[in-house]
Design a protein around this motif. Structure first.
Motif, PDB file in Angstrom:
ATOM      1  N   HIS A   1      18.501-102.306  25.551  1.00  0.00           N
ATOM      2  CA  HIS A   1      17.448-103.207  25.070  1.00  0.00           C
ATOM      3  C   HIS A   1      16.114-102.888  25.742  1.00  0.00           C
ATOM      4  CE1 HIS A   1      18.909-104.992  28.772  1.00  0.00           C
ATOM      5  NE2 HIS A   1      17.791-105.680  28.835  1.00  0.00           N
ATOM      6  N   GLN A   2      16.142-102.084  26.816  1.00  0.00           N
ATOM      7  CA  GLN A   2      14.923-101.710  27.542  1.00  0.00           C
ATOM      8  C   GLN A   2      14.391-100.344  27.135  1.00  0.00           C
ATOM      9  OE1 GLN A   2      16.412-101.862  31.565  1.00  0.00           O
ATOM     10  NE2 GLN A   2      16.150-104.067  31.700  1.00  0.00           N
ATOM     11  N   GLY A   3      15.180 -99.583  26.361  1.00  0.00           N
ATOM     12  CA  GLY A   3      14.748 -98.242  25.969  1.00  0.00           C
ATOM     13  C   GLY A   3      15.887 -97.246  26.040  1.00  0.00           C
ATOM     14  N   ASP A   4      15.545 -95.971  25.916  1.00  0.00           N
ATOM     15  CA  ASP A   4      16.531 -94.893  25.931  1.00  0.00           C
ATOM     16  C   ASP A   4      16.421 -94.109  27.229  1.00  0.00           C
ATOM     17  OD1 ASP A   4      17.254 -95.660  23.380  1.00  0.00           O
ATOM     18  OD2 ASP A   4      16.003 -94.141  22.404  1.00  0.00           O
ATOM     19  N   TYR A   5      17.580 -93.718  27.787  1.00  0.00           N
ATOM     20  CA  TYR A   5      17.619 -93.049  29.083  1.00  0.00           C
ATOM     21  C   TYR A   5      18.498 -91.800  28.988  1.00  0.00           C
ATOM     22  CZ  TYR A   5      15.665 -97.457  30.547  1.00  0.00           C
ATOM     23  OH  TYR A   5      14.860 -98.554  30.662  1.00  0.00           O
ATOM     24  N   PRO A   6      17.913 -90.612  29.190  1.00  0.00           N
ATOM     25  CA  PRO A   6      18.673 -89.362  29.086  1.00  0.00           C
ATOM     26  C   PRO A   6      19.507 -89.092  30.344  1.00  0.00           C
ATOM     27  CG  PRO A   6      16.413 -88.887  29.688  1.00  0.00           C
ATOM     28  CD  PRO A   6      16.503 -90.376  29.457  1.00  0.00           C
ATOM     29  N   ALA A   7      20.331 -88.047  30.280  1.00  0.00           N
ATOM     30  CA  ALA A   7      21.135 -87.624  31.423  1.00  0.00           C
ATOM     31  C   ALA A   7      20.249 -87.475  32.657  1.00  0.00           C
ATOM     32  CB  ALA A   7      21.833 -86.306  31.108  1.00  0.00           C
ATOM     33  N   GLY A   8      20.760 -87.937  33.792  1.00  0.00           N
ATOM     34  CA  GLY A   8      20.020 -87.904  35.044  1.00  0.00           C
ATOM     35  C   GLY A   8      19.304 -89.204  35.345  1.00  0.00           C
ATOM     36  N   SER A   9      19.268 -90.126  34.395  1.00  0.00           N
ATOM     37  CA  SER A   9      18.601 -91.420  34.600  1.00  0.00           C
ATOM     38  C   SER A   9      19.524 -92.399  35.318  1.00  0.00           C
ATOM     39  CB  SER A   9      18.208 -92.051  33.261  1.00  0.00           C
ATOM     40  OG  SER A   9      17.311 -91.228  32.568  1.00  0.00           O
ATOM     41  N   PHE A  10      18.915 -93.283  36.104  1.00  0.00           N
ATOM     42  CA  PHE A  10      19.633 -94.400  36.712  1.00  0.00           C
ATOM     43  C   PHE A  10      18.947 -95.676  36.252  1.00  0.00           C
ATOM     44  CE2 PHE A  10      20.463 -97.587  39.965  1.00  0.00           C
ATOM     45  CZ  PHE A  10      21.842 -97.492  40.072  1.00  0.00           C
ATOM     46  N   VAL A  11      19.726 -96.586  35.645  1.00  0.00           N
ATOM     47  CA  VAL A  11      19.184 -97.828  35.099  1.00  0.00           C
ATOM     48  C   VAL A  11      19.839 -98.989  35.843  1.00  0.00           C
ATOM     49  CG1 VAL A  11      18.783 -99.162  32.999  1.00  0.00           C
ATOM     50  CG2 VAL A  11      19.048 -96.681  32.853  1.00  0.00           C
ATOM     51  N   TRP A  12      19.032 -99.919  36.350  1.00  0.00           N
ATOM     52  CA  TRP A  12      19.535-101.073  37.100  1.00  0.00           C
ATOM     53  C   TRP A  12      19.460-102.329  36.249  1.00  0.00           C
ATOM     54  CZ3 TRP A  12      22.563-101.664  41.018  1.00  0.00           C
ATOM     55  CH2 TRP A  12      22.649-102.907  41.662  1.00  0.00           C
ATOM     56  N   PHE A  13      20.541-103.115  36.240  1.00  0.00           N
ATOM     57  CA  PHE A  13      20.619-104.379  35.515  1.00  0.00           C
ATOM     58  C   PHE A  13      20.890-105.491  36.522  1.00  0.00           C
ATOM     59  CE2 PHE A  13      21.901-101.053  32.595  1.00  0.00           C
ATOM     60  CZ  PHE A  13      21.196-101.354  31.444  1.00  0.00           C
ATOM     61  N   PRO A  14      19.974-106.449  36.683  1.00  0.00           N
ATOM     62  CA  PRO A  14      20.168-107.530  37.659  1.00  0.00           C
ATOM     63  C   PRO A  14      21.336-108.443  37.290  1.00  0.00           C
ATOM     64  CG  PRO A  14      17.890-107.475  36.868  1.00  0.00           C
ATOM     65  CD  PRO A  14      18.683-106.536  36.019  1.00  0.00           C
ATOM     66  N   GLU A  15      21.909-109.062  38.298  1.00  0.00           N
ATOM     67  CA  GLU A  15      22.997-110.015  38.112  1.00  0.00           C
ATOM     68  C   GLU A  15      22.580-111.138  37.167  1.00  0.00           C
ATOM     69  OE1 GLU A  15      25.460-113.057  40.971  1.00  0.00           O
ATOM     70  OE2 GLU A  15      24.975-111.063  41.744  1.00  0.00           O
ATOM     71  N   GLY A  16      23.441-111.444  36.188  1.00  0.00           N
ATOM     72  CA  GLY A  16      23.191-112.545  35.270  1.00  0.00           C
ATOM     73  C   GLY A  16      22.267-112.236  34.114  1.00  0.00           C
ATOM     74  N   GLY A  17      21.705-111.035  34.069  1.00  0.00           N
ATOM     75  CA  GLY A  17      20.816-110.669  32.971  1.00  0.00           C
ATOM     76  C   GLY A  17      21.585-110.519  31.662  1.00  0.00           C
ATOM     77  N   THR A  18      20.901-110.739  30.551  1.00  0.00           N
ATOM     78  CA  THR A  18      21.499-110.543  29.235  1.00  0.00           C
ATOM     79  C   THR A  18      21.057-109.182  28.717  1.00  0.00           C
ATOM     80  OG1 THR A  18      21.438-112.915  28.848  1.00  0.00           O
ATOM     81  CG2 THR A  18      21.727-111.521  26.923  1.00  0.00           C
ATOM     82  N   MET A  19      22.012-108.392  28.240  1.00  0.00           N
ATOM     83  CA  MET A  19      21.708-107.000  27.922  1.00  0.00           C
ATOM     84  C   MET A  19      22.549-106.480  26.772  1.00  0.00           C
ATOM     85  SD  MET A  19      23.735-105.760  31.253  1.00  0.00           S
ATOM     86  CE  MET A  19      23.176-107.277  31.974  1.00  0.00           C
ATOM     87  N   THR A  20      22.129-105.351  26.256  1.00  0.00           N
ATOM     88  CA  THR A  20      22.907-104.564  25.311  1.00  0.00           C
ATOM     89  C   THR A  20      22.689-103.102  25.671  1.00  0.00           C
ATOM     90  OG1 THR A  20      23.351-104.129  22.974  1.00  0.00           O
ATOM     91  CG2 THR A  20      21.074-104.557  23.560  1.00  0.00           C
ATOM     92  N   HIS A  21      23.731-102.300  25.549  1.00  0.00           N
ATOM     93  CA  HIS A  21      23.591-100.860  25.787  1.00  0.00           C
ATOM     94  C   HIS A  21      24.673-100.113  25.028  1.00  0.00           C
ATOM     95  CE1 HIS A  21      26.494-101.801  29.010  1.00  0.00           C
ATOM     96  NE2 HIS A  21      25.598-102.605  29.517  1.00  0.00           N
ATOM     97  N   GLY A  22      24.400 -98.842  24.761  1.00  0.00           N
ATOM     98  CA  GLY A  22      25.340 -98.025  24.006  1.00  0.00           C
ATOM     99  C   GLY A  22      24.872 -96.588  23.939  1.00  0.00           C
ATOM    100  N   ALA A  23      25.410 -95.863  22.965  1.00  0.00           N
ATOM    101  CA  ALA A  23      25.044 -94.464  22.746  1.00  0.00           C
ATOM    102  C   ALA A  23      24.315 -94.361  21.418  1.00  0.00           C
ATOM    103  CB  ALA A  23      26.298 -93.584  22.716  1.00  0.00           C
TER     104      ALA A  23
END
Length: 113
Positions: free
Chosen positions: A68-90
């Motif tokens: 929901h924050q954007g697209d992240y290629p190989a080598g990226s590290f994405v942090w999601f805080p505790e309790g946040g609402t999110m979606t992610h996939g390929a």
């Protein structure tokens, strides 16, 4: 460290046939409960809106993670805080392999859309 098969106890990724946990490791008993999972999202899969009781990071090993924050290629590290609402996939163009790293034992609650 023990390895857990896909669909084993606590394996949330196994709830969807297009997403599977390849390996699961747990920390030493008596510590924080931190977990590390190696996960593959199949091309076109999106984990619907959800939240976790823990903070977590995703380190992309191969492919592109779509969130929901954007697209992240190989080598990226994405942090999601505790309790946040999110979606992610390929994305539709290929699978995404990543390490899913939590700060304490992991759970997932899906949110009504």
């Amino acid at each position: 460290m023990p390895q857990y098969r896909p669909g084993g106890k606590g394996c949330a990724a196994a709830q969807c046939p297009r997403c599977r946990a390849l390996s699961r490791w747990r920390s030493v008993p008596g510590h924080t409960g931190m977990e590390v999972l190696k996960v593959v999202y199949r091309a076109g899969f999106t984990n619907p809106w959800h939240t976790h009781n823990c903070a977590h990071g995703i380190y992309v090993l191969d492919g592109t993670l779509t969130t929901h924050q954007g697209d992240y290629p190989a080598g990226s590290f994405v942090w999601f805080p505790e309790g946040g609402t999110m979606t992610h996939g390929a994305g539709d163009d290929g699978d995404c392999t990543f390490l899913f790293i939590t700060n304490k034992p992991f759970d997932i609650q899906y949110v009504a859309e």
